[in-house]
Design a protein around this motif. Structure first.
Motif, PDB file in Angstrom:
ATOM      1  N   ASP A  64       0.866  -1.183   0.000  1.00 34.51           N
ATOM      2  CA  ASP A  64       0.000   0.000   0.000  1.00 34.51           C
ATOM      3  C   ASP A  64       0.902   1.232   0.000  1.00 34.51           C
ATOM      4  N   MET A  67      -1.067   5.741   2.299  1.00 35.99           N
ATOM      5  CA  MET A  67      -2.050   5.520   3.354  1.00 35.99           C
ATOM      6  C   MET A  67      -1.633   6.275   4.610  1.00 35.99           C
ATOM      7  N   HIS A  68      -2.561   6.338   5.551  1.00 38.32           N
ATOM      8  CA  HIS A  68      -2.327   7.011   6.818  1.00 38.32           C
ATOM      9  C   HIS A  68      -2.778   6.072   7.940  1.00 38.32           C
ATOM     10  N   VAL A  91       3.629  -1.125   3.891  1.00 39.11           N
ATOM     11  CA  VAL A  91       2.877   0.120   3.675  1.00 39.11           C
ATOM     12  C   VAL A  91       3.846   1.291   3.689  1.00 39.11           C
ATOM     13  N   GLN A 236      -7.689   4.930  -5.123  1.00 33.90           N
ATOM     14  CA  GLN A 236      -8.352   4.466  -3.911  1.00 33.90           C
ATOM     15  C   GLN A 236      -9.794   4.105  -4.242  1.00 33.90           C
ATOM     16  N   VAL A 260      -4.364   1.833  -3.788  1.00 30.53           N
ATOM     17  CA  VAL A 260      -4.037   2.282  -2.428  1.00 30.53           C
ATOM     18  C   VAL A 260      -5.319   2.336  -1.597  1.00 30.53           C
ATOM     19  N   THR A 261      -5.147   2.430  -0.298  1.00 36.30           N
ATOM     20  CA  THR A 261      -6.310   2.557   0.589  1.00 36.30           C
ATOM     21  C   THR A 261      -6.531   3.991   1.055  1.00 36.30           C
ATOM     22  N   ASP A 262      -5.457   4.775   1.204  1.00 40.11           N
ATOM     23  CA  ASP A 262      -5.517   6.136   1.753  1.00 40.11           C
ATOM     24  C   ASP A 262      -6.028   6.109   3.187  1.00 40.11           C
ATOM     25  N   ASP A 263      -7.346   6.006   3.360  1.00 40.01           N
ATOM     26  CA  ASP A 263      -7.931   6.009   4.705  1.00 40.01           C
ATOM     27  C   ASP A 263      -8.851   4.805   4.864  1.00 40.01           C
ATOM     28  N   HIS A 273      -8.391  -4.959   4.091  1.00 41.27           N
ATOM     29  CA  HIS A 273      -7.545  -3.798   3.843  1.00 41.27           C
ATOM     30  C   HIS A 273      -7.353  -3.648   2.332  1.00 41.27           C
TER      31      HIS A 273
END
Length: 565
Positions: A64, A67-68, A91, A236, A260-263, A273
């Protein structure tokens, strides 16, 4: 042929080849946590362990690249425990929430906690996300801090540059100085961008600055324009649809795209995930082989992680065993050649820096402090109101005519909610008010210190007693996310680490957040992601009208907007 001794021999697997984007029937060996030799000649291989996959599928561990971790309201340790079983083994985290709360000192403390997955970091580039005239943060990151952070081996890129005005129109802005410092120290370091809805000349200015990626919401046209102008696109969930994926496939843009997932909210993290994004991409038209490519190989290359993202000699032996590629059903996950347990592991004790555990220094308010008054004694005033949408985090500026009675603005009778933001770091004590349309419709309040990106105390309500209860409790508990009704807090997610992070395992934290979401909906606050929608009412880089402890701002122009005309 000489005898080959290895730690692990994997037989009878369909093995993903990242070069051809195809599966091949070949045996794989692992030695000292890395892939060693791929061969069908296993007669002279002596292995400490043999894994027979009986025709299952072997793919690289998922990566990823944007992401955060704090978006999951959790710690690096608990995050790794939660996502490893879903196939995420690496990540790249942009911890700008923690940095906004406590600067470099807090960031280094947060980065110091270990995880069972590999966590690399981006240098938060926008702390604050705009400037100190527009918002008050607990910490800042200035150009002089870059040298200290860039020497950390965990740091591999510059985090998302968000300040459009500073990037494109202000030669002496902080973000420009930071980008220049990065270019001078690490000329090839990836520079991440936050580039919503910018096109044409605005986009060219953004890319010209050195920003080379974007992860915000896309259209098929924006994907093509950005890639053709040299940007790498990180897709995302909200950007995944058949049209965008068809465009990527038909125009052969795979090399310039990653998933990506970001959040990811804690309750969603209980379910999955990055694997859920892969499933969604397959459902919307890409082949499993193409989806896997975008979740392993392209993010690794984008971030210069040449030691992973593929099953090849010398690469880190992070891999996922799949029962079925079309449903992306995971059988097991291996990290550095060793199987990951499916249950969350207990955390080892870790003490965060004091700047993160004592960050709420605001004064408690009383009921009178929530009076919204104007100079006019009686009559009407025109208010600039934040109107939220039912999808996403963008807002609109709308005008509402409101009645004034003895200097008090009668916002309640217009079906609006009162928004209060209070500086919480003990610097100014400023309090600002705004009005929000299409949010809470029942009596009650929502409040949080999880208010992107400055993370001051933010409370939205239709009932002052409930707003006050939340404001007081957020200070007492050193941060959190709460709902109140009839003057009492009815659900509380404690976030004592910087006011943005819990130390609870995701199994418990996710249940708390699910109840929080439920009660937000009961108050009438409905959105595809209620929690992120509310928390970004304070995000001054997300269009169109947002608010901080300094007041209302037009996001693109960064101009202060008067609440009452």
């Amino acid at each position: 042929m000489e005898e080959v001794k290895v730690d692990l021999l994997i037989n009878n697997a369909h093995v993903y080849n990242s070069v051809t984007r195809e599966f091949q029937n070949i045996s794989v060996t692992v030695m000292e946590g890395k892939f060693y030799w791929l061969t069908n000649d296993v007669a002279n291989i002596e292995a400490n362990q043999v894994l027979d996959l009986n025709g299952k599928y072997l793919i690289p561990g998922l990566i990823d690249s944007h992401m955060h971790i704090e978006s999951s309201m959790t710690t690096p340790q608990n995050f790794g425990n939660a996502v490893a079983k879903f196939g995420t083994t690496t990540v790249i985290a942009d911890a700008h929430e923690i940095a906004n709360v406590a600067g470099v000192k807090g960031l280094k403390s947060y980065m110091g906690q270990d995880s069972i997955i590999d966590v690399f970091y981006a240098i938060p580039s926008s702390v604050p996300s705009t400037n100190t005239d527009m918002e008050t943060t607990g910490g800042t990151i200035i150009a002089e801090d870059i040298e200290e952070l860039i020497s950390n081996p965990k740091v591999i890129c510059l985090g998302e540059a968000m300040n459009f005005q500073g990037i494109t129109s202000e030669p002496n802005s902080l973000i420009r100085k930071i980008i220049e410092r990065v270019h001078s120290k690490r000329p090839t370091m990836p520079i991440e961008g936050h580039c919503p809805k910018y096109t044409g000349l605005d986009l060219a200015k953004f890319i010209y600055s050195g920003v080379t990626s974007d992860h915000t919401q896309q259209t098929a046209d924006s994907v093509v324009e950005k890639i053709m102008n040299g940007m790498f696109i990180q897709l995302q969930r909200k950007s995944i649809n058949e049209e965008i994926l068809r465009t990527i496939s038909s125009q052969k843009l795979f090399e310039h795209v990653a998933l990506v997932t970001d959040d990811v909210m804690p309750d969603d993290l209980q379910v999955g995930h990055l694997n859920e994004i892969v499933k969604l991409v397959i459902k919307n038209g890409l082949s499993p082989e193409e989806a896997i490519y975008l979740a392993t190989y392209t993010p690794a290359r984008r971030m210069g992680l040449w030691d992973r993202g593929s099953i090849m000699p010398g690469r880190v032996a992070d891999f996922v065993v799949l029962d079925d590629i079309n449903t992306f059903k995971i059988d097991s996950v291996y990290k550095n050649g060793k199987k990951v347990g499916l249950e969350e592991k207990l955390d080892e004790k870790f003490t965060f820096d004091d700047s993160l555990v004592n960050s709420a220094k605001a004064q408690k308010l009383n009921l009178k402090d929530f009076d919204l008054c104007v100079e006019k004694k009686n009559g009407k005033v025109n208010a600039n109101v934040i109107q939220i949408s039912k999808q996403g985090t963008f807002t609109k500026k709308v005008s509402k005519e409101l009645r004034v009675d003895n200097h008090k603005v009668c916002w309640e009778e217009a079906g609006l909610a009162l928004l209060m933001i209070q500086e919480r770091y003990g610097k100014t004590g400023d309090i600002t008010f705004g009005l929000v349309d299409q949010s809470i419709t029942q009596l009650g309040a929502i409040g949080a210190t999880w208010a992107h990106d400055h993370h001051n105390i933010m409370v939205l309500g239709t009932e002052i007693s409930s707003m006050l209860a939340i404001q007081n409790q957020l200070i007492e508990k050193q941060g959190g996310y709460m709902v109140a009704k009839k003057g009492k807090v009815t659900v509380e997610v404690g976030l004592p680490v910087g006011g943005v992070v819990s130390e609870l395992p995701i199994k418990i934290l996710g249940d708390q957040v699910r109840e929080l979401r439920k009660q937000m909906r009961e108050l009438g606050y409905v959105n595809t992601n209620e929690i992120m929608s509310f928390s970004t009412l304070s995000l001054l880089v997300s269009p169109e009208l947002k608010m901080s402890d300094k007041g209302l701002f037009d996001v693109k122009s960064q101009a202060l907007v008067k609440l009452f005309e």
